[in-house]
Design a protein around this motif. Structure first.
Motif, PDB file in Angstrom:
ATOM      1  N   PRO A  68      -8.342   1.776  -3.664  1.00 48.81           N
ATOM      2  CA  PRO A  68      -7.534   0.995  -2.730  1.00 48.81           C
ATOM      3  C   PRO A  68      -8.161   0.969  -1.343  1.00 48.81           C
ATOM      4  CG  PRO A  68      -6.575   3.162  -2.999  1.00 48.81           C
ATOM      5  CD  PRO A  68      -7.726   3.087  -3.961  1.00 48.81           C
ATOM      6  N   ALA A  73      -2.688   5.320  -2.543  1.00 47.51           N
ATOM      7  CA  ALA A  73      -2.614   4.490  -3.740  1.00 47.51           C
ATOM      8  C   ALA A  73      -3.678   5.006  -4.695  1.00 47.51           C
ATOM      9  CB  ALA A  73      -2.846   3.018  -3.414  1.00 47.51           C
ATOM     10  N   THR A 551      -0.206  -2.571  -4.561  1.00 48.47           N
ATOM     11  CA  THR A 551      -0.980  -1.621  -3.755  1.00 48.47           C
ATOM     12  C   THR A 551      -1.979  -2.307  -2.835  1.00 48.47           C
ATOM     13  OG1 THR A 551      -2.566  -1.345  -5.572  1.00 48.47           O
ATOM     14  CG2 THR A 551      -0.737   0.219  -5.459  1.00 48.47           C
TER      15      THR A 551
END
Length: 570
Positions: A68, A73, A551
């Motif tokens: 991410p 995340a 995300t």
């Protein structure tokens, strides 16, 4: 869900390996999790999130190892439909999130996948190698984990070469977990200056993720302290920071190219000290697979452009990121490329006691094929992925483009992929004459008749701080019977636009692009490989949602072509 369970059972994935599999509501992913107990006592997990693009018969896939852009995340392996003509071509079929830790900074996988191989995927910042079983593609299960406690003598896992027995050699670019002496599997000892420092090592990893051997990359006596700077200094100076790795099992040879003492280059404003930018290549005898012997440490030299470059860090020989070996019997040649120097070097016999390297191509020549600004050269161009085609006809190279540290405005530079015809060079054997040693050759190609010929160049425009870094060859061909078999003739290349965010090489615009390659070596963008959200060519990893959740943007690094087990043959 019943169909999925039957499929998993058929490939030997038992119920004890899966947890939390539940029927999915319409429009939601089918999820299930596999786990693995690491030697560090941590239970690691891999959770599949299969969406409709995963349905249907076996086919070809592209794996993309990504993280991410913003924490917290999970990091994840993306499974994309890579079957031309498929109605879901270019669509994400599955994301496999790993846990429990975030922030691994997904980096490389192996260079090429063969039927039966497991997937080795490195988290360069977490000092972790994840191993995945690919028999149930597009689903994946976690089959092993090699964590920081498994490799006390090395950190920063980078690249992998999988051997015919399913084990892998991995380059660990950074020094030991803690400062001081470290004892390797063979009993040898080297003194290191700590994590992400020096010396790095080679690790042989089993298909269950276990360490089979930690192998010293540094010489016992040390190297030239003027050339091989270490911060802090070591009692025996070393340039051993292995990044790229290539193996010829038939020759019992492994080659590793040295990058830099990486922890000194973690930010864009890092001081670029030339004695921390490596110029060395290491050759190992791997007759004893668990105890490779360091056969030679050789050095590449600056070329004619270097005399025009006031900053030594950006001369041709600096930061030898990648290496690539020829493949066919009778060929023993090897190539290396420099990231900060923008040049390609060659030696005709990598088994020689002391390999001699010559510059055979300068990235400046590739730039001249489309870039009129003569201020854009190979200096600081961030040369990256390097590969020889299985038939030994072509050399492929990706270049990120001149970066922020070099000082060129990003809107005036660009990344690219280029292809060299290397047939004449290889045919010359030990009598190869090619040598880029005059300034005119840096921008026009070598004068000698056996020098590589620039066949094709495609700019990959990325005005972020990074650019096209890693790549993969499609080494499969689908027959009329619908079955895939390995081929010597590469017809596609995938490229990911991301390096390491915040580092001196920069990030990237987070696209993964597909390129077609014809029999002549001409490269062209595959415009049918499109993002499912924007409809534009290349799959963008900047998106709000993924099968595993909202995300946001992701950073794609490693890429790899794989095929469903049911439709691939050796």
């Amino acid at each position: 869900m019943r169909r999925l369970a039957l499929c998993l059972s058929a490939v030997g994935l038992t119920a004890s390996m899966l947890t939390g599999a539940e029927p999915a509501a319409a429009g939601t992913p089918v999820t299930w999790t596999s786990t693995f107990q690491g030697t560090d006592g941590v239970t690691y997990s891999a959770t599949n999130h299969l969406v409709p693009a995963s349905n249907g018969p076996g086919r070809q896939w592209m794996l993309v190892w990504a993280g991410p852009a913003k924490q917290p995340a999970p990091d994840f392996l993306t499974v994309i439909d890579a079957t031309p003509g498929s109605p879901t071509y270019g669509k994400v079929a599955n994301t496999v999130t790993v846990g429990p830790n975030n922030g691994n900074e997904p980096h490389h996988m192996q260079y090429v996948w063969h039927k039966g191989d497991r997937i080795y995927a490195g988290g360069i910042m977490s000092d972790t190698t994840f191993v995945f079983d690919a028999k149930a593609l597009p689903a994946l299960t976690i089959a092993g984990v090699n964590s920081t406690v498994d490799t006390p003598c090395g950190t920063l896992p980078d690249a992998y070469q999988v051997l015919s027995d399913g084990t892998a050699y991995g380059t660990y670019m950074g020094g030991p977990n803690v400062t001081g002496p470290c004892t390797y599997t063979n009993g040898q000892v080297r003194v290191g200056n700590g994590a992400a420092g020096s010396p790095g090592e080679i690790v042989r990893i089993g298909p269950d993720g276990r360490t089979l051997a930690e192998i010293p990359a540094a010489t016992e006596a040390g190297e030239d302290p003027a050339q091989c700077g270490n911060v802090p200094a070591l009692p025996a100076a070393t340039c051993a920071n292995p990044h790229g790795v290539a193996v010829r099992e038939d020759l019992n040879v492994m080659v590793a190219s040295d990058f830099a003492e990486a922890r000194n280059f973690m930010t864009p404003d890092s001081v670029l000290k030339e004695n921390l930018a490596r110029q060395t290549v290491r050759v190992f005898d791997i007759t004893d697979r668990n105890n490779p012997a360091l056969r030679s440490v050789s050095k590449v030299a600056d070329g004619p452009r270097g005399a025009q470059e006031p900053r030594a860090f950006f001369r041709e020989s600096r930061v030898v990121m990648e290496t690539a070996l020829t493949n066919r019997p009778g060929h023993k040649g090897a190539f290396v490329s420099s990231m900060a120097g923008g040049a390609v070097f060659y030696t005709p016999d990598i088994t020689a006691p002391a390999p001699q390297w010559k510059e055979v191509f300068d990235d400046t020549t590739a730039y001249r094929s489309f870039q009129r600004d003569t201020g854009v050269t190979g200096s600081g161009d961030n040369g990256s992925w390097l590969a020889v085609s299985p038939d030994d006809r072509f050399l492929f190279h990706t270049v990120m483009g001149q970066s922020v540290p070099y000082g060129k405005p990003l809107d005036q530079t660009t990344g690219m992929i280029y292809v060299l015809d290397i047939q004449k060079l290889l045919a010359a054997g030990n009598g190869a004459q090619c040598s880029v040693d005059e300034l005119a050759e840096a921008s026009r190609g070598g004068h000698e008749r056996d020098c590589p010929e620039l066949v094709s160049t495609v700019p990959i425009r990325d005005v972020s701080s990074g650019g096209p870094h890693w790549g993969a060859m499609d080494n499969f061909r689908r027959g009329a019977d619908g079955v895939y078999r390995e081929t010597q003739n590469v017809s596609r290349i995938a490229v990911a636009n991301y390096f390491v965010a915040g580092s001196f090489g920069g990030g990237g615009d987070h696209r993964v692009c597909m390129f077609d390659l014809d029999r002549r070596g001409q490269v062209s963008l595959d415009r049918s490989f499109r993002d499912e959200n924007t409809g534009k060519p290349c799959v963008g990893f900047n998106r709000a949602s993924w099968p595993h959740g909202d995300t946001g943007d992701a950073q794609p690094h490693g890429v790899l072509f794989v095929v469903s087990d049911s439709v691939v043959r050796r």
